[in-house]
Structures are given as structure tokens and as C-alpha cells.
Design a protein around this motif. Structure first.
Motif, PDB file in Angstrom:
ATOM      1  N   MET A 222      29.435  10.733  -5.377  1.00 46.40           N
ATOM      2  CA  MET A 222      29.904  11.947  -4.705  1.00 46.40           C
ATOM      3  C   MET A 222      31.287  11.785  -4.098  1.00 46.40           C
ATOM      4  N   PRO A 223      31.644  10.597  -3.545  1.00 48.58           N
ATOM      5  CA  PRO A 223      33.008  10.479  -2.998  1.00 48.58           C
ATOM      6  C   PRO A 223      34.092  10.759  -4.024  1.00 48.58           C
ATOM      7  N   PHE A 224      33.818  10.619  -5.314  1.00 50.93           N
ATOM      8  CA  PHE A 224      34.821  10.931  -6.323  1.00 50.93           C
ATOM      9  C   PHE A 224      34.934  12.429  -6.547  1.00 50.93           C
ATOM     10  N   VAL A 225      33.924  13.186  -6.142  1.00 48.05           N
ATOM     11  CA  VAL A 225      33.908  14.632  -6.359  1.00 48.05           C
ATOM     12  C   VAL A 225      34.243  15.374  -5.068  1.00 48.05           C
ATOM     13  N   VAL A 226      33.546  15.014  -3.992  1.00 53.29           N
ATOM     14  CA  VAL A 226      33.758  15.644  -2.680  1.00 53.29           C
ATOM     15  C   VAL A 226      34.340  14.578  -1.741  1.00 53.29           C
ATOM     16  N   PRO A 227      35.487  14.814  -1.202  1.00 54.47           N
ATOM     17  CA  PRO A 227      36.102  13.799  -0.302  1.00 54.47           C
ATOM     18  C   PRO A 227      35.205  13.510   0.899  1.00 54.47           C
ATOM     19  N   ARG A 228      35.223  12.228   1.302  1.00 57.55           N
ATOM     20  CA  ARG A 228      34.434  11.826   2.466  1.00 57.55           C
ATOM     21  C   ARG A 228      35.127  12.296   3.753  1.00 57.55           C
ATOM     22  N   SER A 229      34.333  12.373   4.811  1.00 55.03           N
ATOM     23  CA  SER A 229      34.906  12.724   6.116  1.00 55.03           C
ATOM     24  C   SER A 229      35.912  11.659   6.548  1.00 55.03           C
TER      25      SER A 229
ATOM     26  N   ASP B 104      34.262   1.546  -1.354  1.00 53.75           N
ATOM     27  CA  ASP B 104      34.955   0.573  -2.197  1.00 53.75           C
ATOM     28  C   ASP B 104      34.074   0.191  -3.374  1.00 53.75           C
ATOM     29  N   TRP B 105      34.666  -0.578  -4.280  1.00 52.30           N
ATOM     30  CA  TRP B 105      33.928  -0.956  -5.493  1.00 52.30           C
ATOM     31  C   TRP B 105      32.770  -1.891  -5.188  1.00 52.30           C
ATOM     32  N   ALA B 106      32.846  -2.660  -4.135  1.00 53.41           N
ATOM     33  CA  ALA B 106      31.726  -3.538  -3.774  1.00 53.41           C
ATOM     34  C   ALA B 106      30.493  -2.712  -3.413  1.00 53.41           C
ATOM     35  N   ALA B 107      30.711  -1.605  -2.695  1.00 54.00           N
ATOM     36  CA  ALA B 107      29.584  -0.736  -2.324  1.00 54.00           C
ATOM     37  C   ALA B 107      28.954  -0.107  -3.557  1.00 54.00           C
ATOM     38  N   TYR B 108      29.786   0.353  -4.502  1.00 56.96           N
ATOM     39  CA  TYR B 108      29.239   0.939  -5.737  1.00 56.96           C
ATOM     40  C   TYR B 108      28.504  -0.110  -6.578  1.00 56.96           C
TER      41      TYR B 108
ATOM     42  N   GLY C 171      29.099   1.057   3.059  1.00 58.57           N
ATOM     43  CA  GLY C 171      29.560   1.846   1.928  1.00 58.57           C
ATOM     44  C   GLY C 171      29.409   3.325   2.163  1.00 58.57           C
ATOM     45  N   PRO C 172      29.246   4.060   1.081  1.00 53.44           N
ATOM     46  CA  PRO C 172      29.179   5.534   1.154  1.00 53.44           C
ATOM     47  C   PRO C 172      27.843   6.009   1.688  1.00 53.44           C
ATOM     48  N   GLY C 173      27.687   5.945   2.990  1.00 52.25           N
ATOM     49  CA  GLY C 173      26.448   6.419   3.600  1.00 52.25           C
ATOM     50  C   GLY C 173      25.313   5.451   3.377  1.00 52.25           C
ATOM     51  N   GLN C 174      24.085   5.905   3.650  1.00 54.25           N
ATOM     52  CA  GLN C 174      22.928   5.036   3.462  1.00 54.25           C
ATOM     53  C   GLN C 174      22.669   4.834   1.964  1.00 54.25           C
ATOM     54  N   PRO C 175      22.023   3.735   1.572  1.00 46.68           N
ATOM     55  CA  PRO C 175      21.728   3.517   0.144  1.00 46.68           C
ATOM     56  C   PRO C 175      20.826   4.628  -0.395  1.00 46.68           C
TER      57      PRO C 175
END
Length: 363
Positions: free
Chosen positions: A1-8, A15-19, A56-60
């Protein structure tokens, strides 16, 4: 989703480690059917490492854990499910307390976990039902196949009996007439012509009956069919036997009545087989055929004055196959067949009792 909708803006960037960690948390699902409990534990551990090591991008994403919990409910036995359920309650409680600690999140997490478990059990029930239906259909197909094979075997045996009776009778009469022909030519030429006529008539009748039986085996419906010979055709049968020089008497007693076609055909074949064996083996001069109509029964008796049990109506090549065929025909109509010396000790007698109605069975 961060690639589609910008994060706050207040959230750290993904980052790539989180993905990579998120992807690694999904990878164990490949082996979920082989080791569902191990995959569930691995996914929970990877989720914990994600929360501890990365922001990373929010909770897993919880979907991998829910799918593995669904698989445990689907595939594991009750004891394993109970242990995993207790572990899941503990993990959910710790995870919610570590995250927000609110009752709302706790109830929501328990709800979705219970829904995943319930879906797993429902799928297990559906699969078990489908397997039972398929197994029942397979058993029914197997039973139908066995029944069809047995019906085919019975039909082959019936056709074999019919062909044996037709050919044996016709050939026996023709042999007797042919052997008498040379003698008649020398002593009574007028009788020789009758003998040859009898041979021709017997051959034509045998060919007609064989064509009828073979026509039943055709599948194109092109072969004409006619009913099997019954009691009404006994007179013709007896006339052919008389043509061989054998004195034949025929009598019907009791309340003479019409019989089903199948029963009439059986009576005809029984008399035909008995007379054939008299001609071939008995060396008799006279034979008597009697039909006794009873209440729900019909008795067929063939008595000759020949050489006795070894050469009577039940005899036949190969140790009595003629009598075996007669007994099979009688049994098909709930009857019996017995044979032995004729009254008075000379000759042979065959008596076949057939059931013509349900009333006769009780008698």
C-alpha cells in the motif's frame, strides 16, 4: 500500500527490509498442508521478530497467521487442535497487550481467529461429506458392474444351454435318420425319401432357431426375432422324433391352461433335451411324455423303455450334462428335477416339477 497510497508523515518510511520480512512471513504457507502446526509457529515467530527488529509499514499483515490457523483446524486431530487453540489464546492476549491493550482489539482478534477456525472445521466437514458421497458412488458403481457381470454370465449360460439343446436335438435326429437311410434305400425306398425329408426339415428348424438366438446378440436391431418355442410347438417336436422311428406318446392331464412364455419355453427345452438323450443313448422303442397341470405347479414326465439310468433322458456326454442343464432350467422356475429307473424296473424316467404361480410356492 505505501507504493499506492503515501504513508502519513509521522510514520517512518517503509524500507526493503520490512517488505522482505513481510514476504518471509508468508513463505511458510507453502508447507502448511504437510506441517500445519510447525508452519503456524514459524509464522508467529516471524511476526514477533518483525515487531521487535523492524518498524515497517504498520503492524505485520495477519492473513498468513489466519490461513495457517485455518489449516490447523482443517487437518489436525482434536487433541492437536485443542493445544494449538490454547496457544493461540495466549499469543493473542500477549500480542494485543503489547500493541494497544484495548478490549476492542482483543475482541476483534479473537473474533477473526475463531472465524478462521470455524471455516477450517466447516471445510473439513464438507470434504468428509464429499469423500463419503464419492465413496458411496464408487461402491454403487462397483456393485452395478458386478451385477452386470453376473447378469452377463447368466445370459451366457442360458444361451449355451439353448444352443446345446437345439444343436444336440437336431444333430441326434439327423444322425439317426442318416444311419437309417442306407438300410431304407435297400429295403424300403419309399421310407428313405421320408428319412431324407426329416433330415432336411430338422436342419431347417435348427437353423431357424439358431438365427433367432444369434439375433438376440446383435446390437443393430436388424435381425428379425421370434418367440422361443413353447408348449404349443411340442407337437412338431414330437413329430420329428417319431420320424426317427421312435414311438412317442403325448398326454396332458389336469386343468390345462395357458402358461407364461418363459415357462412354456422351459417345458419345451426340457422335453427336447430328454427326447434327444433317449434317441442318442437309451436304445428305446417307446417313450411317453406327460404334462400334469396342478394347482400352481406343472409336472413334466418323460419315460422310456430303453436301457435304463445309464442311457435315459438324463444321460449325456461328459457325465450327465444334459440332466445338469435340465436341473438348472427347473431351478430357474422354483422347481426340481429327479430321474431314475422307470416304474417296473425297465427303462428310465425323468420328472421335472415347475412352479407356475406364487400359490404353488407355498404348497
Amino acid at each position: 500500500m505505501p507504493f499506492v497510497v503515501p504513508r502519513s508523515a509521522e510514520l517512518p518510511p517503509a524500507d526493503w527490509a520490512a517488505y522482505a520480512m513481510t514476504t518471509l512471513g508468508v513463505l511458510p504457507l507453502v508447507w502448511r498442508r504437510r506441517a500445519p502446526v510447525t508452519v503456524l509457529v514459524a509464522i508467529l515467530l516471524l511476526g514477533g521478530v518483525y515487531r521487535l527488529a523492524l518498524d515497517g509499514p504498520g503492524q505485520p499483515l495477519p492473513y498468513a497467521g489466519l490461513i495457517s490457523f485455518y489449516t490447523v483446524a482443517l487437518l489436525c486431530p482434536a487433541r492437536v487442535r485443542m493445544a494449538v487453540g490454547a496457544l493461540a489464546v495466549l499469543v493473542v492476549a500477549l500480542s494485543v497487550g503489547w500493541s494497544t491493550g484495548t478490549a476492542r482489539e482483543l475482541l476483534f482478534t479473537f473474533f477473526v481467529s475463531a472465524a478462521a477456525y470455524a471455516l477450517g472445521r466447516l471445510q473439513h466437514t464438507r470434504q468428509a461429506y464429499t469423500a463419503a458421497v464419492e465413496d458411496r458412488a464408487e461402491q454403487l458403481e462397483r456393485a452395478n458392474r458386478i451385477e452386470a457381470e453376473q447378469a452377463a454370465a447368466r445370459e451366457r449360460a442360458r444361451i449355451a444351454r439353448e444352443m446345446h439343446d437345439v444343436l444336440s436335438h437336431a444333430v441326434s435326429i439327423m444322425i439317426v435318420q442318416a444311419e437309417a437311410g442306407p438300410v431304407a434305400v435297400r429295403r424300403a425306398p419309399e421310407r428313405a425319401e421320408a428319412a431324407f425329408d426329416a433330415i432336411a426339415e430338422t436342419g431347417r428348424d435348427a437353423m431357424a432357431q439358431l438365427r433367432t438366438m444369434l439375433g438376440v446378440l446383435r446390437t443393430d436391431g436388424a435381425s428379425p426375432r421370434r418367440p422361443q418355442p413353447g408348449i404349443e410347438e411340442l407337437a412338431e417336436l414330437l413329430d420329428r422324433v417319431r420320424g426317427s422311428g421312435l414311438e412317442v406318446s403325448y398326454e396332458r392331464t389336469g386343468a390345462v391352461r395357458a402358461l407364461p412364455a418363459a415357462l412354456g419355453a422351459t417345458v419345451h427345452r426340457v422335453v427336447q433335451e430328454a427326447l434327444t438323450n433317449v434317441v442318442k443313448h437309451a436304445g428305446a422303442e417307446r417313450v411317453a411324455v406327460t404334462l400334469e397341470y396342478g394347482a400352481g405347479t406343472l409336472a413334466v414326465t418323460v419315460t422310456d423303455d430303453g436301457r435304463g439310468p445309464r442311457g435315459g433322458p438324463g444321460a449325456g456326454p461328459g457325465g450327465g450334462h444334459g440332466l445338469i442343464g435340465i436341473r438348472e432350467r427347473a431351478a430357474a422356475h422354483g422347481g426340481t428335477a429327479r430321474s431314475g429307473p422307470a416304474p417296473g424296473g425297465r427303462g428310465f424316467e425323468l420328472r421335472v416339477s415347475l412352479v407356475t404361480s406364487r400359490q404353488g410356492v407355498g404348497n
